[in-house]
Design an enzyme around this catalytic site. Structure first.
Site, PDB file in Angstrom:
ATOM      1  N   LYS A  11      52.152  41.742  22.080  1.00  0.00           N
ATOM      2  CA  LYS A  11      52.061  43.035  22.758  1.00  0.00           C
ATOM      3  C   LYS A  11      52.994  44.015  22.045  1.00  0.00           C
ATOM      4  CE  LYS A  11      52.033  45.006  27.426  1.00  0.00           C
ATOM      5  NZ  LYS A  11      52.211  44.719  28.869  1.00  0.00           N
TER       6      LYS A  11
ATOM      7  N   GLU B 159      47.019  38.419  44.434  1.00  0.00           N
ATOM      8  CA  GLU B 159      47.297  39.153  45.663  1.00  0.00           C
ATOM      9  C   GLU B 159      46.942  38.342  46.909  1.00  0.00           C
ATOM     10  OE1 GLU B 159      46.404  42.114  42.378  1.00  0.00           O
ATOM     11  OE2 GLU B 159      45.462  40.288  43.156  1.00  0.00           O
TER      12      GLU B 159
ATOM     13  N   ARG C 204      42.729  43.685  47.641  1.00  0.00           N
ATOM     14  CA  ARG C 204      42.288  42.373  47.162  1.00  0.00           C
ATOM     15  C   ARG C 204      42.781  41.240  48.065  1.00  0.00           C
ATOM     16  NH1 ARG C 204      42.896  42.142  40.694  1.00  0.00           N
ATOM     17  NH2 ARG C 204      40.902  41.089  40.911  1.00  0.00           N
TER      18      ARG C 204
END
Length: 637
Positions: free
Chosen positions: A287, A373, A401
């Protein structure tokens, strides 16, 4: 237009078809130009940054080898989609990303035929891609379908539901899943999957075998010896890495390969493109690749404001007004010191939800459950069963969610769980996928819930304490950014549940304002000499005050940064109807539509929820109100 002297190849790529006209040997140079252009453009506009830098080579290889848009590439989450957008006709507009009427920050189907699936939440790509593959098979076409998912997104249960389905189908779907493994979500990836993937890629023996083979064969990757070595490597790899997880789920596993080596990625994709059935390619990327500061601070450079690429992101000087997230962060640590049963939970949003300090001061009471979640909510329910006081810190849009778990596992059992809901109401530049416009509607209909919306920082802290000490499920929802500047304090005092705050006694009309719209309501109240109430509680409403005001006012205006349908204003109307009181009510809130990306201020004004918009709407309904003719703007508001 793109500078052709600085970007001689990229300036000629207006679509993937243009990319495919280049010789394969030029792909490394194209990737270099794309990386430099991304650094320059995001430096100018701000936006998601590190994830895109990590997939430059992968994006280039995919659009080079696959016949997009006929072939489908499905990006997970979409944080990494800027290089994809640059290569698919949006190169010269990418500097407008996140701006009103500019390029969307995530894949968006109405924006481009190359954005095959709209996204903003994680872990949807495999399900969507599998659906596309099945539909294509039924239609008798042979287009290729590729899902690109990060290791962070692979922590969500939905990804495994899709893998389980795809790998177990009798008629094996032609589907390629690319696992982009960079050890990061927004924060560091956590959990057992991360440790497993770490073992897969850190094996010294495996790496030695791979590197030794490269040195021995050089660039002769298509030769018979090279093919033999690759097969031999695959055989030995099974002895050192647990790739059988994916194999046992029915996927043919390939990798891990260097995802930042465009030639290696192209070689692997060429092979996989011709294979039938479910395939999984494991690529290792970095990243922030190619920008040293982003590689060294992968969290800080996940998303950035405009910056000078030479200097990097520079912190703004001067005192900063605390945000609601800051208020929550301080409150959580203070409350933890006072309440030893408090436990903090976040689904992979430590930085965004304000749990960094808490994670350092109370590491044994901090739980990052990764992008899960549903698990976060039921985990809290289990903690509450055993007498703990769990606090779930979550964005409004992400709580959607975990809604079934909130209803089924928390509310039905009346469990003692506090939801600290950040980014409620209008959020802004990230667009509809990240808007918290629905939470008052979906929370107030749940039995046993206490739902609060603060007007300022002080009330936010008081409401959090109120929710923590309430015996049952409670939610405090607060907006992105800072409030009015009211000092939050350090006390842990509470508010009486269900009691509103009469801010101003005026004439004829009462403005019943919820949460972030209270300041604008007060401006309008002063200008029109009407009553203003800071309602504080969405559930339960202050019944006594509402009925009292209904007796001596000609009408109500309800104000909320939530959709009107089923929102807080609907609760007021339901209360009056139950009492057989016929009173004109003007409901002001967010529209029955998904707003596009723009600043929070622009979106509130667009919905008529700034002070001028509210005043205009009130006077349109009650034009005979004795009001000044000048606009609020002229009075300095």
């Amino acid at each position: 237009m793109t500078d052709s002297t600085r970007y001689p190849r990229l300036s000629r790529i207006d679509s993937p078809a243009d990319l495919r006209r280049f010789d394969e040997a030029e792909l490394p140079a194209i990737a270099d130009e794309l990386r430099a252009y991304l650094i320059e453009s995001v430096g100018r506009s701000g936006g998601h940054f590190g994830a895109g830098l990590g997939v430059i080579e992968l994006t280039t290889a995919l659009h080079y080898l696959y016949d997009t848009p006929n072939d489908r590439i499905v990006w997970d989450v979409g944080h990494q989609c800027y290089p994809h957008k640059i290569l698919t006709g949006r190169r010269d507009a990418i500097h407008t990303v996140k701006q009103k009427d500019g390029v969307a920050p995530f894949p968006k189907r109405e924006e481009s035929e190359y954005d095959t699936f709209g996204v903003g939440h994680s872990s949807t790509s495999i399900s969507a891609a599998l659906g596309m593959a099945i539909a294509n098979a039924h239609a008798g076409n042979d287009r290729k379908v590729v899902a690109v998912i990060g290791d962070g997104a692979m922590t969500a249960g939905m990804a495994y539901e899709a893998l389980n389905h795809a790998g177990g189908m009798a008629s094996e779907p032609d589907l390629l899943v690319i696992l982009n493994d960079n050890r990061m979500s927004i924060s560091e990836a956590v959990g057992g999957l991360t440790r497993m993937l770490g073992r897969m890629t850190s094996s010294q023996t495996l790496n030695a075998l791979r590197e030794g083979g490269k040195k021995l064969l050089g660039d002769k990757r298509s030769s018979a010896p090279a093919r033999f070595v690759r097969r031999w490597e695959e055989h030995w790899k099974g002895m050192f890495v647990p790739s059988t997880l994916f194999e046992e789920m029915g996927f043919h596993y390939t990798g891990p390969i260097d995802g930042n080596d465009v030639e290696e990625v192209v070689g692997a994709l060429k092979t996989l493109k011709g294979l039938k059935g479910p395939q999984l390619l494991h690529v290792i990327t970095t990243k922030g690749k190619g920008y040293e500061r982003a590689e060294g601070d992968q969290i800080g450079y996940h998303a950035v404001s405009p910056f000078d690429p030479v200097q990097g992101v520079v912190a703004k000087g001067g005192a900063k007004k605390p945000t609601y997230t800051d208020v929550f962060s301080d409150w959580l640590c203070d409350a933890a010191a006072d309440e030893p049963r408090l436990l903090g939970i976040t689904p992979a949003m430590r930085e965004g939800s304000g749990l960094v300090r808490f994670s350092k001061e109370y590491p044994e009471r901090y739980f990052d459950v990764a992008i899960a979640e549903q698990h976060a909510v039921t985990l809290a329910a289990g903690m509450a069963v055993e007498g703990a006081k769990p606090v779930v810190a979550i964005y409004s849009t992400f709580l959607q969610r975990g809604y079934d778990q909130l209803v089924h596992d928390v509310a039905i059992q009346k469990l003692d769980v506090l939801f600290a809901i950040d980014r409620a109401g209008v959020v802004g530049p990230d667009g509809a996928t990240h808007a918290g416009n629905l939470d008052l509607s979906f929370l107030r209909c749940v039995p046993h819930m206490v739902v609060m919306a603060p007007a300022d920082e002080r009330e936010c802290r008081q409401m959090l304490t109120t929710g923590l000490r309430f015996e049952g499920p409670a939610a405090v929802r607060y907006p992105r950014g800072s409030g009015t500047g009211v000092a939050a304090g350090r006390d842990l005092d509470t508010l009486p549940i269900g009691k509103a705050d009469l801010r101003r006694r005026g004439h004829r009309i009462a403005l019943l304002a919820f949460g972030a719209l209270v300041p604008a309501a007060q401006e309008v109240g002063e200008a029109l000499d009407v009553t203003v109430v800071n309602m504080r509680f969405v559930k339960p409403l202050d019944r006594d005050l509402i009925l009292q005001l209904a007796r001596d006012h000609d009408g109500f205006v309800t104000l909320e940064d939530n959709v009107v349908m089923g929102g807080a204003g609907s609760g007021v109307a339901e209360l009056l109807n139950a009492e057989d009181i016929a009173l004109p009510i003007l409901h002001l809130g967010l529209p029955d539509a998904f707003q596009h990306h723009a600043s929070r201020e622009d979106l509130l004004a667009e919905a008529g929820l700034d002070a001028d918009g509210i005043r205009t709407a009130v006077l349109a309904r009650w034009p005979d109100l004795d009001a000044p003719s000048a606009s609020l703007a002229a009075t300095g508001s």
